[in-house]
Design a protein around this motif. Structure first.
Motif, PDB file in Angstrom:
ATOM      1  N   MET A 172       0.638  -1.211   0.034  1.00 36.84           N
ATOM      2  CA  MET A 172      -0.152  -0.052   0.138  1.00 36.84           C
ATOM      3  C   MET A 172       0.957   1.226   0.015  1.00 36.84           C
ATOM      4  SD  MET A 172      -3.167   0.810  -0.068  1.00 36.84           S
ATOM      5  CE  MET A 172      -4.096  -0.709   0.427  1.00 36.84           C
ATOM      6  N   GLU A 173       1.804   1.347   0.742  1.00 38.22           N
ATOM      7  CA  GLU A 173       2.816   2.312   0.765  1.00 38.22           C
ATOM      8  C   GLU A 173       3.713   2.615  -0.385  1.00 38.22           C
ATOM      9  OE1 GLU A 173       5.518   2.869   4.455  1.00 38.22           O
ATOM     10  OE2 GLU A 173       4.649   0.761   4.836  1.00 38.22           O
ATOM     11  N   ARG A 174       3.959   1.374  -1.275  1.00 39.35           N
ATOM     12  CA  ARG A 174       4.681   1.793  -2.531  1.00 39.35           C
ATOM     13  C   ARG A 174       3.504   2.278  -3.707  1.00 39.35           C
ATOM     14  NH1 ARG A 174       6.910  -3.303  -0.909  1.00 39.35           N
ATOM     15  NH2 ARG A 174       5.300  -4.421  -2.284  1.00 39.35           N
ATOM     16  N   MET A 175       2.450   1.742  -3.471  1.00 36.45           N
ATOM     17  CA  MET A 175       1.655   2.218  -4.340  1.00 36.45           C
ATOM     18  C   MET A 175       1.126   3.724  -4.291  1.00 36.45           C
ATOM     19  SD  MET A 175      -2.362   0.738  -5.328  1.00 36.45           S
ATOM     20  CE  MET A 175      -3.045   1.642  -3.943  1.00 36.45           C
ATOM     21  N   THR A 176       0.806   3.875  -3.134  1.00 34.16           N
ATOM     22  CA  THR A 176       0.566   5.361  -2.736  1.00 34.16           C
ATOM     23  C   THR A 176       1.701   6.263  -3.042  1.00 34.16           C
ATOM     24  OG1 THR A 176      -0.555   4.753  -0.842  1.00 34.16           O
ATOM     25  CG2 THR A 176      -0.061   6.976  -0.942  1.00 34.16           C
ATOM     26  N   ARG A 177       3.190   5.904  -2.925  1.00 31.83           N
ATOM     27  CA  ARG A 177       4.191   6.892  -3.289  1.00 31.83           C
ATOM     28  C   ARG A 177       4.165   7.170  -5.057  1.00 31.83           C
ATOM     29  NH1 ARG A 177       6.832   4.140   1.143  1.00 31.83           N
ATOM     30  NH2 ARG A 177       7.306   5.480   2.707  1.00 31.83           N
ATOM     31  N   TRP A 178       3.841   5.813  -5.415  1.00 36.37           N
ATOM     32  CA  TRP A 178       4.001   5.861  -7.025  1.00 36.37           C
ATOM     33  C   TRP A 178       2.748   6.726  -7.605  1.00 36.37           C
ATOM     34  CZ3 TRP A 178       0.587   5.029 -10.780  1.00 36.37           C
ATOM     35  CH2 TRP A 178       0.925   4.994 -12.087  1.00 36.37           C
ATOM     36  N   VAL A 179       1.715   6.645  -6.649  1.00 39.21           N
ATOM     37  CA  VAL A 179       0.530   7.554  -7.232  1.00 39.21           C
ATOM     38  C   VAL A 179       0.577   9.151  -7.051  1.00 39.21           C
ATOM     39  CG1 VAL A 179      -1.908   8.131  -6.662  1.00 39.21           C
ATOM     40  CG2 VAL A 179      -1.287   5.972  -7.060  1.00 39.21           C
ATOM     41  N   LEU A 180       1.575   9.414  -5.777  1.00 39.39           N
ATOM     42  CA  LEU A 180       1.669  10.676  -5.823  1.00 39.39           C
ATOM     43  C   LEU A 180       2.983  11.201  -6.717  1.00 39.39           C
ATOM     44  CD1 LEU A 180       1.853  10.813  -1.792  1.00 39.39           C
ATOM     45  CD2 LEU A 180       0.156  11.694  -3.411  1.00 39.39           C
ATOM     46  N   ALA A 181       3.905  10.283  -7.061  1.00 39.46           N
ATOM     47  CA  ALA A 181       4.772  10.642  -7.896  1.00 39.46           C
ATOM     48  C   ALA A 181       4.211  10.745  -9.450  1.00 39.46           C
ATOM     49  CB  ALA A 181       5.989   9.656  -7.873  1.00 39.46           C
ATOM     50  N   HIS A 182       2.894  10.340  -9.787  1.00 36.66           N
ATOM     51  CA  HIS A 182       2.459  10.196 -11.116  1.00 36.66           C
ATOM     52  C   HIS A 182       1.099  10.921 -10.912  1.00 36.66           C
ATOM     53  CE1 HIS A 182       5.512   7.179 -11.307  1.00 36.66           C
ATOM     54  NE2 HIS A 182       5.414   7.446 -12.451  1.00 36.66           N
ATOM     55  N   ARG A 183       0.968  12.199 -10.367  1.00 34.79           N
ATOM     56  CA  ARG A 183      -0.339  12.892  -9.934  1.00 34.79           C
ATOM     57  C   ARG A 183      -1.121  13.186 -11.209  1.00 34.79           C
ATOM     58  NH1 ARG A 183       3.215  15.073  -6.449  1.00 34.79           N
ATOM     59  NH2 ARG A 183       3.085  17.023  -7.633  1.00 34.79           N
TER      60      ARG A 183
END
Length: 720
Positions: free
Chosen positions: A1-12
C-alpha cells in the motif's frame, strides 16, 4: 500500500487524467448504457420458461409471464350478462380494444361461465396484448385501450380497466432513471459530510462518488456487450455506488486528517507526503479489505443459475471495486494537491469521540449484560423472518385508492377470485383439452378456467386457469402446485405463466442456497483471517453479519409482508409475500456492506493492539477495543447515515420490489452500525479476551516467508 501510494503521488497528473477521462466517457455514455439494460428474467432449462417461450413463439408474444389486463363491468339491477344484446355489445367492445396480434377471453356463451358472476350482473374479460421486452410490456397499447374503455358503456354501466400490469404502475409511462434519487441522496450526504468535516473537505467524498459512479456505468456498458444486465443495475450503481464511494473516501480523509494533525508527526515539506502515505497504510488497507469482502459477498449472486441475479451480481461487484480504486489512487492525489486548501476553516478536531468512548467503556466493563441485551434485541428483530413467504406481492396491494384498485376489489367481491390477475397458462394438445380442463376445475383452490376456441395454433390450445386465493398466499401456492402437477402429468402439456415462473425461480435461487452461503463464508473467512491475523475475529464477524442480516429480514417481513407501518411509510398495505429475488440480493449486498464496518473497527483495534504491544504495554485488549471504537464509532455512524440516506432515496423508485429491497438495506445498515458494531462487537471482543488474536502460524514464520519485507503497520511501529 505504501509503495502504491508513493507511486500515485509521483504520477499525479496521469492518474487524474485517466480518472477524468473514464468519468467523462461513462457520463457521456450513461444514457446509452441504461438503454442497453435488459428487462428479461429468464430461467433457462426450467419447465415454466419452456412453456412461456412456446407461448411467445406460437402466440405472437402474448401471455406467458406477462399477466393479462382485466376488463370488468357490473350491469344495473335486473340486467344479465347472458342476454343476447349485452353479449353482442360486450363482444364488440373487447374485440375493438384487443390489439392486432393480441388475444382475449370473454363471455360468449356455454363454457365461459367462469367469466360471469353468480348473480349474472358482472363479467370480466382477459386481454393479452402483444408484449415488448421492457419493464412496461404493454406501454405501447395501454393509452389506446384506456381511452376506448373510458368511453365505453354497457346498458349505461361504465366499463373499467384493471389487472396487475395497470395496478403495478409499470405500464403507465416511461420509467424515469435514477438521477433524481441520486441527487437527493447526494444532498443528504453533503449535509452529513458538512457536519463531520465542518470545512470544504465535505466535497471531497462527493467528488470521489462523482468519478466512481460514471466509471462504473462505463464498465457496466462493457458487461452488456457480453451478457444481459438487469435494468435494476442502474439504480444499484447510482445509489449504492454513491454510498460506498463516499464511505471509503470518508474513511481515508478522516485518517489523513488524523495523521496530518498528529503532534508527533513530521514537519516541513515532507509532512504532507508522509501524512498521506501513513493514512493509506492504515485506512487504505482497510478500504481495500472492505471492498474485497463486498465483492466476495456479491459473488453469491454470480454463481446462481439465474441470469437476472447474475447480472445484478456483476454490476454489484463493480461498485466496490471501482470505489476502492478511486479511493486508493485519485483520492491521495486530491488530498496532496488540495487537501489543506479545502480544509478551511481549519479548526482543531477531536480524534476520539467522547460519546463512543463512553459507550465502549460501558460495554467493556459490562460485556455480559451488553451481549445479552443487544442479542435479545437482534433476535426479536429477526423473529418475524421465520414467517418469511417468497412470491410476488399480492395483486390487491400493488395500488391503493385509484379506480383500477377499486375495480379489482369489485372483481374479488363478485367472486372471481384474486388469482384471476395472474392465471396459469397451459399449452395442451387439442385432443387432451376436454379431459384436462375437467381435471383442473376439480382441483382444490381452483376458482375458474377458460379455453376459447380462438386460442388455438395448429393442434395446440391454451387453457387459462386461476386460483381463488392470490398465488402468493399460502392457499394460492398450494393450489398452484396442484395445477402444475396435474397439467405436467399429461403428455405433451406445458404449464407456464407468472405463477409457474415463481415456482421455478424459488427452486433455482434457493435450491443450492446452503452451498452458496458456505462458499461465500469460506472465502470471506480466509481473506479476513489472513488480513487480521486471527481465526476468531473472522468467525465472530461472520456470525454477527448473519445475525444483522436476519434482523433486516425480520424488519422487511414485519413492515412489508405483514404490513406494520407500510401504509404509514409507503402508503401501501401488507404485500403478503416478499419478492423472490430480494432476500438473496439483500444477503449479498448487506453482508458485504456490513462487513465494511466490521473491518473498519477490527482493523483499528488490531492497529492499536500492535502499537501498544510495541510500546511494551500489557493487558492491551480493553484499551485497544475502547480506542478502536472511539476512533471509528463516529466514522461508522456517519458512513452508515450516508448509506441510509442513499437507500432512503432508493426507496423513492416507483417500483415496489425496489422499495422493499431498499427498506431491507436501510434497516440492515442502521441495525448493524448501532446495535451490532456499537455494542455487540466490543462486548464480544472483550469476553473472548486474548483468544481473538489466535492464529495457527506464528508471525515470525509469515515474516520469514515474506522475505523480511515490512508489514503495512511498519510506519506505526517505527513512530513508536
Amino acid at each position: 500500500m505504501e509503495r502504491m501510494t508513493r507511486w500515485v503521488l509521483a504520477h499525479r497528473l496521469p492518474v487524474v487524467l485517466v480518472w477524468v477521462a473514464l468519468a467523462l466517457a461513462g457520463g457521456a455514455l450513461a444514457a446509452g448504457t441504461i438503454d442497453r439494460l435488459s428487462y428479461e428474467t429468464r430461467l433457462p432449462d426450467r419447465p415454466g420458461q419452456e412453456a412461456n417461450d412456446a407461448l411467445a413463439q406460437r402466440f405472437d408474444q402474448t401471455g406467458g409471464r406477462n399477466a393479462p389486463l382485466l376488463l370488468v363491468v357490473t350491469l344495473p339491477e335486473g340486467a344479465s350478462v347472458t342476454s343476447a344484446d349485452v353479449r353482442e355489445q360486450w363482444s364488440a367492445l373487447v374485440t375493438r380494444v384487443t390489439p392486432e396480434g393480441g388475444r382475449s377471453a370473454f363471455y360468449r356463451g356455454a363454457g365461459d361461465e367462469s367469466l360471469v358472476s353468480a348473480d349474472g350482473r358482472t363479467t370480466i374479460a382477459l386481454l393479452y396484448p402483444p408484449a415488448t421486452p421492457s419493464n412496461a410490456p404493454y406501454e405501447r397499447w395501454l393509452p389506446g385501450i384506456t381511452a376506448a374503455v373510458d368511453q365505453a358503456r354497457i346498458l349505461g354501466a361504465p366499463v373499467e380497466l384493471t389487472g396487475q400490469p395497470v395496478l403495478s404502475g409499470r405500464n403507465s409511462g416511461a420509467q424515469r432513471g435514477p438521477i433524481y434519487e441520486t441527487l437527493l441522496g447526494a444532498a443528504g450526504a453533503l449535509i452529513v459530510l458538512t457536519v463531520v468535516f465542518a470545512s470544504g473537505l465535505a466535497v471531497v467524498p462527493l467528488l470521489m462518488a462523482a468519478v466512481a459512479i460514471p466509471t462504473t456505468f462505463l464498465l457496466v456498458r462493457g458487461v452488456t456487450a457480453l451478457t444481459d444486465v438487469s435494468f435494476i443495475a442502474q439504480f444499484l450503481v447510482a445509489l449504492i455506488g454513491l454510498g460506498v464511494a463516499i464511505d471509503y473516501a470518508l474513511l481515508v480523509v478522516t485518517r489523513w486528517r488524523e495523521e496530518r494533525d498528529d503532534p508527533d508527526a513530521e514537519t516541513g515539506a515532507a509532512a504532507r507526503h508522509t501524512a498521506i502515505v501513513r493514512a493509506m497504510a492504515g485506512a487504505g488497507r482497510a478500504v481495500a479489505l472492505s471492498g474485497a469482502t463486498v465483492a466476495i459477498s456479491l459473488a453469491a449472486l454470480v454463481v446462481l443459475p439465474v441470469p437476472f441475479l447474475r447480472s445484478v451480481g456483476y454490476a454489484g461487484m463493480l461498485i466496490p471495486l471501482v470505489s476502492v480504486a478511486v479511493a486508493l489512487t485519485l483520492l491521495p492525489v486530491v488530498l496532496y494537491s488540495w487537501g489543506d486548501r479545502l480544509d478551511r476553516p481549519r479548526r482543531p478536531h477531536q480524534v476520539d469521540s467522547r460519546a463512543w468512548t463512553r459507550i465502549a467503556q460501558f460495554t467493556t466493563r459490562r460485556p455480559v449484560a451488553s451481549v445479552l441485551v443487544s442479542g435479545f434485541v437482534l433476535l426479536a428483530l429477526a423473529a418475524p423472518a421465520l414467517a418469511l413467504r417468497l412470491g410476488q406481492p399480492a395483486t390487491a396491494t400493488l395500488a391503493q385508492g385509484g379506480a383500477p384498485a377499486q375495480a379489482f376489489a369489485r372483481i374479488v367481491d363478485a367472486g372471481f377470485g384474486e388469482g384471476i390477475a395472474r392465471p396459469i397458462e397451459v399449452l395442451v394438445p387439442a385432443g387432451s383439452l376436454p379431459s384436462l380442463t375437467g381435471e383442473l376445475r376439480q382441483l382444490d383452490g381452483v376458482m375458474g378456467s377458460v379455453a376459447p376456441d380462438q386460442w388455438a395454433q395448429g393442434d395446440t390450445r391454451i387453457i387459462d386457469v386461476w386460483t381463488a386465493a392470490d398465488p402468493s398466499a399460502e392457499q394460492g401456492r398450494s393450489a398452484i402446485n396442484g395445477i402444475l402437477d396435474t397439467a405436467r402429468a399429461t403428455p405433451g402439456v406445458l404449464a407456464g405463466g407468472a405463477p409457474a415462473t415463481d415456482v421455478d425461480f424459488i427452486d433455482a435461487v434457493y435450491g443450492s442456497l446452503v452451498l452458496v452461503l458456505l462458499l461465500v463464508a469460506a472465502v470471506t473467512f480466509v481473506v479476513l483471517a489472513r488480513a487480521l491475523r486471527s481465526v476468531v475475529l473472522p468467525l465472530k464477524a461472520l456470525a454477527l453479519n448473519a445475525l444483522s442480516t436476519a434482523a433486516a429480514y425480520g424488519v422487511v417481513v414485519f413492515v412489508w409482508q405483514q404490513g406494520h407501518g407500510s401504509e404509514l411509510l409507503f402508503d401501501t398495505p401488507a404485500i403478503g409475500a416478499v419478492t423472490i429475488w430480494i432476500p438473496m440480493a439483500v444477503f449479498a449486498f448487506l453482508f458485504g456492506l456490513s462487513m465494511d464496518y466490521e473491518v473498519f473497527i477490527l482493523h483499528r483495534i488490531r492497529e492499536t493492539h500492535l502499537r501498544l504491544n510495541a510500546a511494551g504495554e500489557r493487558d492491551t485488549l480493553v484499551a485497544s477495543v475502547v480506542t478502536g471504537i472511539s476512533r471509528t464509532g463516529r466514522l461508522v455512524t456517519s458512513a452508515a447515515l450516508i448509506l441510509f440516506l442513499a437507500f432512503t432515496a432508493l426507496a423513492g423508485i416507483p417500483v415496489t420490489d425496489v422499495k422493499v429491497f431498499a427498506t431491507a438495506l436501510a434497516a440492515g445498515i442502521v441495525i448493524d452500525a448501532t446495535i451490532v458494531r456499537g455494542v455487540l462487537t466490543p462486548a464480544l471482543v472483550t469476553l473472548l479476551g486474548r483468544t481473538i488474536w489466535w492464529f495457527p502460524r506464528p508471525m515470525s514464520r509469515l515474516r520469514a516467508r515474506s522475505g523480511g519485507r515490512p508489514t503495512p503497520l511498519a510506519p506505526i511501529k517505527e513512530r513508536v
